[in-house]
Scaffold this motif. Structure first.
Motif, PDB file in Angstrom:
ATOM      1  N   LYS A 154      -1.660   7.617  -5.971  1.00 10.27           N
ATOM      2  CA  LYS A 154      -2.253   6.299  -6.256  1.00 10.27           C
ATOM      3  C   LYS A 154      -1.554   5.350  -5.437  1.00 10.27           C
ATOM      4  N   SER A 190       0.816  -1.265   0.104  1.00  7.67           N
ATOM      5  CA  SER A 190      -0.052   0.025  -0.130  1.00  7.67           C
ATOM      6  C   SER A 190       0.774   1.384   0.003  1.00  7.67           C
ATOM      7  N   PHE A 237      -0.518   1.358  -4.399  1.00  9.56           N
ATOM      8  CA  PHE A 237      -0.530   0.065  -5.021  1.00  9.56           C
ATOM      9  C   PHE A 237       0.337  -0.982  -3.922  1.00  9.56           C
ATOM     10  N   SER A 238       0.198  -2.081  -4.479  1.00 12.42           N
ATOM     11  CA  SER A 238       0.660  -3.212  -3.549  1.00 12.42           C
ATOM     12  C   SER A 238       1.462  -4.039  -4.692  1.00 12.42           C
ATOM     13  N   ASP A 256      -4.890   1.784 -13.252  1.00 16.05           N
ATOM     14  CA  ASP A 256      -4.810   3.375 -12.539  1.00 16.05           C
ATOM     15  C   ASP A 256      -3.499   3.842 -13.159  1.00 16.05           C
ATOM     16  N   LEU A 300       2.718  -5.027 -13.579  1.00 13.85           N
ATOM     17  CA  LEU A 300       1.825  -5.436 -12.520  1.00 13.85           C
ATOM     18  C   LEU A 300       1.231  -4.182 -12.130  1.00 13.85           C
ATOM     19  N   ILE A 301       1.721  -3.038 -12.190  1.00 10.16           N
ATOM     20  CA  ILE A 301       0.929  -1.737 -11.830  1.00 10.16           C
ATOM     21  C   ILE A 301      -0.096  -1.522 -12.759  1.00 10.16           C
ATOM     22  N   GLU A 302       0.463  -1.550 -14.147  1.00 14.15           N
ATOM     23  CA  GLU A 302      -0.291  -1.060 -14.983  1.00 14.15           C
ATOM     24  C   GLU A 302      -1.689  -2.058 -15.309  1.00 14.15           C
ATOM     25  N   GLY A 303      -1.529  -3.177 -14.900  1.00 10.22           N
ATOM     26  CA  GLY A 303      -2.544  -4.159 -14.865  1.00 10.22           C
ATOM     27  C   GLY A 303      -3.959  -3.743 -14.103  1.00 10.22           C
ATOM     28  N   THR A 304      -3.631  -2.756 -13.174  1.00 10.89           N
ATOM     29  CA  THR A 304      -4.779  -2.408 -12.250  1.00 10.89           C
ATOM     30  C   THR A 304      -5.583  -1.248 -13.075  1.00 10.89           C
TER      31      THR A 304
END
Length: 383
Positions: free
Chosen positions: A346, A318, A348-349, A370, A364-368
């Motif tokens: 923003k 987080s 992220f975890s 956001d 992984l981050i882009e997959g959200t």
């Protein structure tokens, strides 16, 4: 929208000083992308980074240099003259300061189109007599200084051996530096083990003496202190002092971050700020010093996240995207540009291997949905 060259010069100066608002960041990014000025922008930013990112410039008056540069820029109506001022004022100061103080070079040349690689075992050791050994180039197993201080190298770690040290040089201070994109492990003369993260610094004596063992640290370091109840171990940073007898803890003290953190894994440690306030940490807790107010407090820590870098992982629990990107920039030696400043906050975890490709983290981050990343050379734009 057309932006005048004078306005662009002002935007770049503000970018270098961290004073851009969201609209100005967007204007600057549009100018870079729409006018083919990426190479020019990278060259200026890289020279600035030599001044601002390295601890070695603590005594260098950056504000005075920036004021002089900005004054010259604002008084010039000719864009070519502005570039000349950048070349004349900024680059020679950076190079001259590097040569004068023999500090490591964190940036060289332009941001070329190349694959982004993870960091690796890399450091420079500066002996007290002025000798410098680049450990990324020296492949010998044993390094001996003129004072007979032995440094035994085994893979990605150093062992300091003071047994043959000349008495007259025994207590002078040496330092080891890891650059951006580097890490190293050091075994100090008393048997204490220190893991150094990227862009970090450790100053230590050739031989510990007196009633305490004292070192100076910057950046991020993990200490496994050799236990000795009669011989306390002191870690000093710019704003925090830690006193321990035998314990394991992590220190995070980067110059460009708002807080200094000390996280206790096991044992006990006494933490003190510059006002003399102190707390005794228990395992699983973290001391936090706010640089702005110099306040000191203790909070519960996520030990797995804090020590992940030492264990070959990136664990962000987080965390703000801006803070995540700062850590990635240090490890992968990249530049990060936020085209959309609202994305910085923003949350992220992420849990990935530290030695993998940066695309693994970004995907992984882009997959959200956001955030979006664009990679060009060693510059990552975040939208």
């Amino acid at each position: 929208m057309h932006i005048s060259e004078n306005n662009i010069s002002d935007l770049i100066v503000r970018h270098l000083k961290g004073q851009l608002n969201a609209e100005q960041e967007k204007d600057l990014q549009n100018w870079i992308q729409n006018s083919g000025k990426q190479e020019l922008f990278d060259s200026i930013v890289s020279k600035e980074r030599m001044l601002s990112k390295s601890f070695a410039y603590d005594e260098f008056n950056q504000e005075e240099a920036w004021n002089k540069l900005e004054k010259q820029i604002k008084s010039s109506l000719d864009y070519k003259k502005w570039l000349a001022y950048v070349a004349v004022l900024l680059i020679p100061m950076a190079i001259g300061f590097l040569l004068l103080h023999k500090t490591p070079e964190y940036e060289v040349g332009l941001a070329d189109v190349q694959q982004i690689e993870p960091g690796s075992s890399n450091a420079v050791i500066y002996f007290s007599n002025g000798e410098v050994v680049d450990l990324s180039k020296d492949t010998s197993g044993v390094i001996r200084s003129k004072e007979n201080l032995l440094v035994e190298r085994d893979s990605n770690q150093l062992k300091i051996n003071d047994e043959e040290l000349l008495a007259g040089e025994a207590y002078k201070m040496n330092r080891i530096v890891t650059p951006i994109g580097g890490e190293f492990q050091v075994n100090l003369p008393d048997g204490t083990k220190v893991w150094m993260n990227a862009d970090s610094y450790l100053e230590f004596p050739s031989k510990f003496s007196g009633k305490e063992r004292k070192v100076i640290a910057k950046g991020e370091l993990y200490f496994d202190v050799k236990s000795n109840k009669d011989w306390p171990f002191i870690v000093e940073t710019n704003g925090m002092e830690l006193k321990v007898l035998g314990t394991e803890f992590n220190v995070r003290a980067y110059d460009d971050e708002a807080e200094i953190l000390s996280t206790l894994v096991e044992g006990s440690v006494k933490v003190k700020n510059t006002r003399g306030e102190q707390i005794l940490l228990s395992p699983g807790h973290q001391a936090v010093i706010d640089k702005g107010t110099n306040s000191l407090k203790s909070v519960v820590a996520n030990i797995e996240e804090v020590t992940a870098w030492k264990n070959g992982q990136f664990i962000f629990d987080s965390r703000r995207l801006e803070n995540i990107m700062y850590d990635l920039a240090r490890w992968y030696d990249i530049k990060v540009f936020f085209a959309n400043s609202t994305v910085k906050d923003k949350i992220f975890s992420v849990d990935v291997q530290r030695y993998g490709q940066i695309e693994d983290v970004l995907s992984l981050i882009e997959g959200t949905g956001d955030a979006k990343f664009t990679i060009k050379g060693k510059v990552i734009t975040v939208e």
